[in-house]
Scaffold this active site. Structure first.
Site, PDB file in Angstrom:
ATOM      1  CG  HIS A   1      -0.048  -6.474   5.205  1.00 52.53           C
ATOM      2  ND1 HIS A   1      -0.105  -6.043   6.509  1.00 52.53           N
ATOM      3  CD2 HIS A   1       0.329  -5.397   4.480  1.00 52.53           C
ATOM      4  CE1 HIS A   1       0.234  -4.766   6.558  1.00 52.53           C
ATOM      5  NE2 HIS A   1       0.494  -4.348   5.338  1.00 52.53           N
TER       6      HIS A   1
ATOM      7  CB  CYS B   1       2.949   5.105  11.922  1.00 54.44           C
ATOM      8  SG  CYS B   1       2.163   4.077  10.707  1.00 54.44           S
TER       9      CYS B   1
ATOM     10  N   GLY C   1       0.803  -1.215   0.000  1.00 51.86           N
ATOM     11  CA  GLY C   1       0.000   0.000   0.000  1.00 51.86           C
ATOM     12  C   GLY C   1       0.839   1.270   0.000  1.00 51.86           C
TER      13      GLY C   1
HETATM   14  C1  LIG Z   1      -1.583  -0.263   6.125  1.00 52.23           C
HETATM   15  C2  LIG Z   1      -1.933   0.946   5.361  1.00 52.23           C
HETATM   16  C3  LIG Z   1      -1.095   1.440   4.355  1.00 52.23           C
HETATM   17  C4  LIG Z   1       0.257   0.834   4.072  1.00 52.23           C
HETATM   18  O1  LIG Z   1       0.154  -0.404   3.426  1.00 52.23           O
HETATM   19  P1  LIG Z   1       1.436  -1.365   3.415  1.00 52.23           P
HETATM   20  O2  LIG Z   1       1.033  -2.482   2.519  1.00 52.23           O
HETATM   21  O3  LIG Z   1       1.644  -1.799   4.825  1.00 52.23           O
HETATM   22  O4  LIG Z   1       2.567  -0.578   2.866  1.00 52.23           O
HETATM   23  C5  LIG Z   1      -1.498   2.558   3.660  1.00 52.23           C
HETATM   24  N1  LIG Z   1      -2.673   3.152   3.900  1.00 52.23           N
HETATM   25  C6  LIG Z   1      -3.513   2.703   4.850  1.00 52.23           C
HETATM   26  C7  LIG Z   1      -4.818   3.393   5.044  1.00 52.23           C
HETATM   27  C8  LIG Z   1      -3.175   1.598   5.610  1.00 52.23           C
HETATM   28  O5  LIG Z   1      -4.017   1.169   6.558  1.00 52.23           O
END
Ligand SMILES: *Cc1c(COP(=O)(O)O)cnc(C)c1O
Length: 398
Positions: free
Chosen positions: A205, A329, A75
């Protein structure tokens, strides 16, 4: 799915358990069907076929076309790719981007990076429930606006944005619309055509698929730059040998999410509302964060006054309960969540937040145990707080 050991896992917004069916689907692509899908011999054909199948499964879930799905490393990559590449490709039209104050840091930090490179960013406010104002959005659009990026659902407080209305406004003003749908994808219905979405980020994930795999949906006709230069993979836009097991896993997870969505939304949101109700009735001085109705089925987020979120998490952990103070985070930093501040909570209240995110594996028994423990822990923590003591005295004398 079953929960591991005796843990009560309530942090499904941070990551999810890989579904057994997903794992089974991935297995052959490690040791048996390990070919590079870009190779010409027929052995590679099986891997290439598996990548195509996953692309279909994912496209189907959001009503997109297969060739509009690009595989990424997750993401965060999809969010980075969108902002940086729309900025580059549409710089001639303008250098103004609209997003919100409650985006994931993958959007916010990329936007800040672009601000350092001559772009202007408007960060929309949200109301007390975490929803943007369509009026404010429309007023923010300028002739040089090239992108509106609004998340589908917030990862901390679960509020779902009015995507269809945002898409309508974006289209009327001929501005591209991107949505970070990482929390919504596979959890609630999304339709890129009906919602006029031009770009969409999703991740494996967060839907019981593997980590390190994601997608970016890019509507046909939207110009994007190559994010990783190298080979010709992903229509020459994202080079690098395909992560075949990851792709197969995300495809399978998307298929399962689509098949189970209706039942799962009902089951999980009933448990969510049951738990919210119990907490509100049984724990004084709490506040539900996020919209009560337009809310992710699996999200519970509360602030408890006179409580420090970190202490709460540590005490829950001692009972085998995995929860979060809002977002993974923020750990390691003492700043309260930017999302809770954006919905107007004062610092001292934003510090006492607790996020619990459920999955299909979550049971009512688990949630009852969590609320029972929570009551005791909060009582104990408050009994140690001088501020709480003063507050109670004031209440009595008032
Ligand atoms: C978890 C998350 C991401 C990041 O996704 P990853 O696959 O962990 O890099 C981005 N945006 C939102 C809203 C998320 O919940």
């Amino acid at each position: 799915m079953e929960n591991t050991k005796n843990l009560i896992y309530l942090d499904n917004a941070a990551t999810t358990q890989v579904d057994e069916e997903v794992f089974e689907a991935m297995k052959p692509y490690f040791c048996e069907l390990y070919a590079n899908p870009s190779s010409v011999y027929s052995f590679a054909g099986e891997a290439a076929f598996a990548v195509d199948k996953a692309r279909k499964q994912i496209a189907h879930l959001i009503h997109a076309k297969e060739r509009e799905i690009y595989f990424t490393g997750g993401g965060s990559e999809s969010d980075n790719w969108t902002l940086k590449s729309v900025a580059e490709q549409y710089a001639k039209k303008g250098k103004h981007i609209i997003t919100t104050k409650i985006e994931h840091h993958a959007i916010l930090h990329t936007a800040e990076y672009l601000e350092k490179h001559g772009y202007e960013v408007t960060y929309l406010n949200v109301d007390a429930e975490g929803r943007i104002s369509l009026k404010e959005l429309e007023a923010a659009i300028r002739p040089d606006t090239i992108l509106i990026s609004v998340m589908a659902a917030n990862n901390e407080i679960g509020t779902i944005q009015p995507l269809k209305e945002i898409g309508k406004i974006a289209k009327a003003h001929d501005v591209l619309f991107h949505t970070d749908a990482v929390q919504a994808f596979g959890h609630i219905p999304l339709d890129v055509d009906e919602m006029n979405i031009d770009l969409l980020s999703a991740s494996g994930h967060k839907i019981h698929g593997p980590k390190g795999i994601g997608i970016l949906y890019v509507r046909k006709g939207v110009k994007i730059s190559s994010f990783i230069h190298g080979g010709a993979q992903e229509r020459k836009k994202r080079a690098g040998t395909h992560n075949v097991p990851g792709i197969v896993g995300m495809g399978k997870a998307a298929e399962l999410a689509e098949r189970r969505m209706q039942a799962s939304m009902k089951q999980i949101s009933e448990l969510r509302d049951y738990t919210i109700d119990r907490i509100e009735k049984e724990i004084p001085y709490c506040r539900l964060n996020g919209d009560r109705k337009d809310r992710l089925p699996n999200n519970i987020n509360f602030c408890f006054r006179f409580i420090e979120g970190e202490s709460l998490l540590i005490m829950l952990d001692a009972k085998g309960i995995c929860a979060s103070s809002g977002s993974a985070c923020t750990s390691g930093s003492l700043d309260p969540s930017h999302v809770l501040l954006a919905i107007g909570l004062p610092h001292e209240i934003a510090h006492g937040s607790l996020r619990m995110t459920l999955s299909e594996a979550t049971t009512k028994e688990e949630l009852d145990k969590v609320v029972d423990e929570l009551k005791g822990i909060i009582e104990r923590l408050r009994s140690m707080s001088p501020l709480y003591e003063d507050f109670v005295k004031e209440q009595v004398s008032a």
